[in-house]
Design a protein around this motif. Structure first.
Motif, PDB file in Angstrom:
ATOM      1  N   ASP A  91       0.852  -1.162  -0.260  1.00  0.00           N
ATOM      2  CA  ASP A  91       0.074  -0.007  -0.088  1.00  0.00           C
ATOM      3  C   ASP A  91       0.635   1.103   0.029  1.00  0.00           C
ATOM      4  O   ASP A  91       1.496   1.798   0.876  1.00  0.00           O
ATOM      5  CB  ASP A  91      -0.888   0.040   1.195  1.00  0.00           C
ATOM      6  N   VAL A  92       0.966   1.733  -1.166  1.00  0.00           N
ATOM      7  CA  VAL A  92       2.023   2.859  -1.195  1.00  0.00           C
ATOM      8  C   VAL A  92       1.415   4.219  -1.944  1.00  0.00           C
ATOM      9  O   VAL A  92       0.478   4.278  -2.636  1.00  0.00           O
ATOM     10  CB  VAL A  92       3.383   2.722  -2.357  1.00  0.00           C
ATOM     11  N   THR A  93       1.825   5.190  -1.347  1.00  0.00           N
ATOM     12  CA  THR A  93       1.278   6.627  -1.527  1.00  0.00           C
ATOM     13  C   THR A  93       2.644   7.540  -1.986  1.00  0.00           C
ATOM     14  O   THR A  93       3.705   7.371  -1.419  1.00  0.00           O
ATOM     15  CB  THR A  93       0.888   7.220  -0.356  1.00  0.00           C
ATOM     16  N   ALA A  94       2.466   7.968  -3.467  1.00  0.00           N
ATOM     17  CA  ALA A  94       3.822   8.613  -3.902  1.00  0.00           C
ATOM     18  C   ALA A  94       3.443  10.160  -3.622  1.00  0.00           C
ATOM     19  O   ALA A  94       2.315  10.748  -3.979  1.00  0.00           O
ATOM     20  CB  ALA A  94       3.596   8.193  -5.398  1.00  0.00           C
ATOM     21  N   ILE A  95       4.362  10.960  -3.372  1.00  0.00           N
ATOM     22  CA  ILE A  95       4.028  12.552  -3.333  1.00  0.00           C
ATOM     23  C   ILE A  95       5.314  12.861  -3.970  1.00  0.00           C
ATOM     24  O   ILE A  95       6.486  12.403  -4.240  1.00  0.00           O
ATOM     25  CB  ILE A  95       4.240  12.947  -2.024  1.00  0.00           C
ATOM     26  N   ASP A  96       4.992  14.087  -4.849  1.00  0.00           N
ATOM     27  CA  ASP A  96       5.912  15.041  -5.345  1.00  0.00           C
ATOM     28  C   ASP A  96       5.236  16.461  -5.469  1.00  0.00           C
ATOM     29  O   ASP A  96       4.230  16.505  -5.681  1.00  0.00           O
ATOM     30  CB  ASP A  96       6.237  14.514  -6.820  1.00  0.00           C
ATOM     31  N   VAL A 117       0.314   4.511 -11.275  1.00  0.00           N
ATOM     32  CA  VAL A 117       0.314   4.806 -10.143  1.00  0.00           C
ATOM     33  C   VAL A 117      -0.855   5.126  -9.002  1.00  0.00           C
ATOM     34  O   VAL A 117      -1.675   6.032  -9.681  1.00  0.00           O
ATOM     35  CB  VAL A 117       1.463   5.806  -9.390  1.00  0.00           C
ATOM     36  N   LYS A 118      -1.538   4.551  -8.378  1.00  0.00           N
ATOM     37  CA  LYS A 118      -2.633   4.381  -7.788  1.00  0.00           C
ATOM     38  C   LYS A 118      -3.049   5.552  -6.734  1.00  0.00           C
ATOM     39  O   LYS A 118      -4.048   6.102  -7.056  1.00  0.00           O
ATOM     40  CB  LYS A 118      -3.430   3.213  -7.237  1.00  0.00           C
ATOM     41  N   ASN A 119      -2.317   5.752  -5.975  1.00  0.00           N
ATOM     42  CA  ASN A 119      -2.528   6.909  -4.904  1.00  0.00           C
ATOM     43  C   ASN A 119      -1.232   7.740  -5.160  1.00  0.00           C
ATOM     44  O   ASN A 119      -0.112   7.508  -4.702  1.00  0.00           O
ATOM     45  CB  ASN A 119      -2.313   6.345  -3.551  1.00  0.00           C
ATOM     46  N   VAL A 120      -1.410   8.936  -5.661  1.00  0.00           N
ATOM     47  CA  VAL A 120      -0.422   9.830  -6.135  1.00  0.00           C
ATOM     48  C   VAL A 120      -1.028  11.326  -5.398  1.00  0.00           C
ATOM     49  O   VAL A 120      -2.171  11.909  -5.416  1.00  0.00           O
ATOM     50  CB  VAL A 120      -0.311  10.041  -7.432  1.00  0.00           C
ATOM     51  N   LYS A 121      -0.145  12.112  -4.782  1.00  0.00           N
ATOM     52  CA  LYS A 121      -0.380  13.412  -4.368  1.00  0.00           C
ATOM     53  C   LYS A 121       0.706  14.411  -4.866  1.00  0.00           C
ATOM     54  O   LYS A 121       1.720  14.119  -4.758  1.00  0.00           O
ATOM     55  CB  LYS A 121      -0.645  13.560  -2.706  1.00  0.00           C
ATOM     56  N   GLU A 122       0.186  15.644  -4.986  1.00  0.00           N
ATOM     57  CA  GLU A 122       1.149  16.712  -5.253  1.00  0.00           C
ATOM     58  C   GLU A 122       1.260  17.298  -4.010  1.00  0.00           C
ATOM     59  O   GLU A 122       0.317  18.127  -3.279  1.00  0.00           O
ATOM     60  CB  GLU A 122       0.415  17.727  -6.368  1.00  0.00           C
ATOM     61  N   GLN A 123       2.238  17.098  -3.159  1.00  0.00           N
ATOM     62  CA  GLN A 123       2.371  17.480  -1.851  1.00  0.00           C
ATOM     63  C   GLN A 123       3.758  17.897  -1.361  1.00  0.00           C
ATOM     64  O   GLN A 123       4.764  17.120  -2.059  1.00  0.00           O
ATOM     65  CB  GLN A 123       1.898  16.141  -1.070  1.00  0.00           C
ATOM     66  N   ASP A 124       4.097  18.531  -0.736  1.00  0.00           N
ATOM     67  CA  ASP A 124       5.452  19.041  -0.068  1.00  0.00           C
ATOM     68  C   ASP A 124       5.617  17.910   1.006  1.00  0.00           C
ATOM     69  O   ASP A 124       4.703  17.722   2.098  1.00  0.00           O
ATOM     70  CB  ASP A 124       5.391  20.570   0.467  1.00  0.00           C
ATOM     71  N   PHE A 125       6.433  17.375   1.290  1.00  0.00           N
ATOM     72  CA  PHE A 125       6.789  16.198   2.277  1.00  0.00           C
ATOM     73  C   PHE A 125       6.661  17.089   3.695  1.00  0.00           C
ATOM     74  O   PHE A 125       5.961  16.498   4.573  1.00  0.00           O
ATOM     75  CB  PHE A 125       8.271  15.903   2.392  1.00  0.00           C
ATOM     76  N   PHE A 126       6.890  18.475   3.948  1.00  0.00           N
ATOM     77  CA  PHE A 126       7.056  18.904   5.335  1.00  0.00           C
ATOM     78  C   PHE A 126       5.519  19.246   5.629  1.00  0.00           C
ATOM     79  O   PHE A 126       5.661  19.873   6.706  1.00  0.00           O
ATOM     80  CB  PHE A 126       8.052  20.092   5.021  1.00  0.00           C
ATOM     81  N   THR A 127       4.769  19.359   4.703  1.00  0.00           N
ATOM     82  CA  THR A 127       3.263  19.779   5.101  1.00  0.00           C
ATOM     83  C   THR A 127       2.450  18.424   5.017  1.00  0.00           C
ATOM     84  O   THR A 127       1.322  18.609   5.149  1.00  0.00           O
ATOM     85  CB  THR A 127       2.611  20.850   4.230  1.00  0.00           C
ATOM     86  N   LEU A 128       2.959  17.269   4.652  1.00  0.00           N
ATOM     87  CA  LEU A 128       2.392  16.233   4.537  1.00  0.00           C
ATOM     88  C   LEU A 128       1.642  15.619   6.009  1.00  0.00           C
ATOM     89  O   LEU A 128       2.226  15.661   7.095  1.00  0.00           O
ATOM     90  CB  LEU A 128       2.915  15.091   3.891  1.00  0.00           C
ATOM     91  N   GLU A 129       0.538  15.314   5.882  1.00  0.00           N
ATOM     92  CA  GLU A 129      -0.224  14.541   7.324  1.00  0.00           C
ATOM     93  C   GLU A 129      -0.434  12.903   7.092  1.00  0.00           C
ATOM     94  O   GLU A 129      -0.631  12.790   5.888  1.00  0.00           O
ATOM     95  CB  GLU A 129      -1.514  15.272   7.502  1.00  0.00           C
ATOM     96  N   GLY A 130      -0.809  12.369   8.021  1.00  0.00           N
ATOM     97  CA  GLY A 130      -0.877  10.991   7.899  1.00  0.00           C
ATOM     98  C   GLY A 130       0.011  10.243   8.716  1.00  0.00           C
ATOM     99  O   GLY A 130       0.828  10.733   9.580  1.00  0.00           O
TER     100      GLY A 130
END
Length: 229
Positions: A76-81, A95-108
């Protein structure tokens, strides 16, 4: 980088993705390496992918090559960039779970966090490492692990006697700034950190983490597993 990744995905070819630095000579990132399959990856990366367990985060996923391998393994992988074009390309590649996301503001909360292809370089400078570990406190699940690779680039600055010779302006030999150019698109300069294993281990310990070097590469690179003490 996002524009180059999108072009390569659509056409199978792309212009040079050029990399500039005030310290190093001009370099380039070969686009096919961002699309490689598991069998074409360096051993360090294959080891890291084999070690991934549970809910996994792929940081700075680029074209999604690591996430695709993990999906095939049933992880179960989430990819962020942070690149919209990279995110769009990963979705097109499956890729099933992708987010346009900064690592330092990521929640979870994640059992495994992957920062491969020197992904920990996004920290930028040594003095930002405490902030990095504070954020890790928030998103790393109990018993979880961070798997990251980096390189000890001290050899670049060694003189003939084996002593590290750096300018007085350089606080740490692994702290550098870069910018990229693809066709007529020039990216903003960014800080990037290459950190040797001993220094990373010291900073990890100061912030309540333990570091184990689990593999070493052929080019002064290594894979580290970092866990909460």
């Amino acid at each position: 980088m996002g524009r180059a990744i999108a072009d390569f995905h659509m056409t199978g070819r792309a212009d040079r993705l050029r990399v500039f630095s005030p310290v190093f000579e001009e370099d380039e990132i070969p686009l096919p390496t961002l699309f490689r399959k598991n069998e074409d990856m360096p051993e360090i990366e294959r080891i890291a992918l084999d070690m991934a367990i549970g809910k996994t985060l792929d940081v700075g996923a680029g074209a999604g090559c690591h996430s695709i391998v993990l999906q095939e393994k049933g992880i179960d992988v989430t990819a962020i960039d942070i690149s919209p074009l990279s995110v769009e390309t990963m979705k097109k590649r499956g890729v099933k779970n992708v987010k346009e996301q900064d690592f330092f503001t990521l929640e979870g909360e994640f059992d495994t966090i992957l920062m491969l292809m020197n992904g920990i370089g996004i920290v930028g400078t040594l003095d930002r490492l405490p902030k990095f570990f504070r954020h890790l406190d928030k998103i790393l699940a109990p018993g979880g692990q961070l798997l990251c690779d980096s390189s000890d680039i001290s050899y670049v600055f060694m003189d003939e006697e084996g002593m590290i010779d750096i300018s007085k302006e350089m606080a740490y030999y692994g702290e550098h700034s870069f910018w990229m150019q693809y066709k007529d698109t020039i990216g903003e300069p960014f800080d990037w950190l290459y950190i040797d294993a001993d220094t990373l281990k010291q900073y990890a310990a100061r912030n309540g983490y333990a570091l184990e070097v689990v593999a070493e590469g052929e080019h002064y690179d290594y894979l580290a597993r970092i866990t909460k003490r």
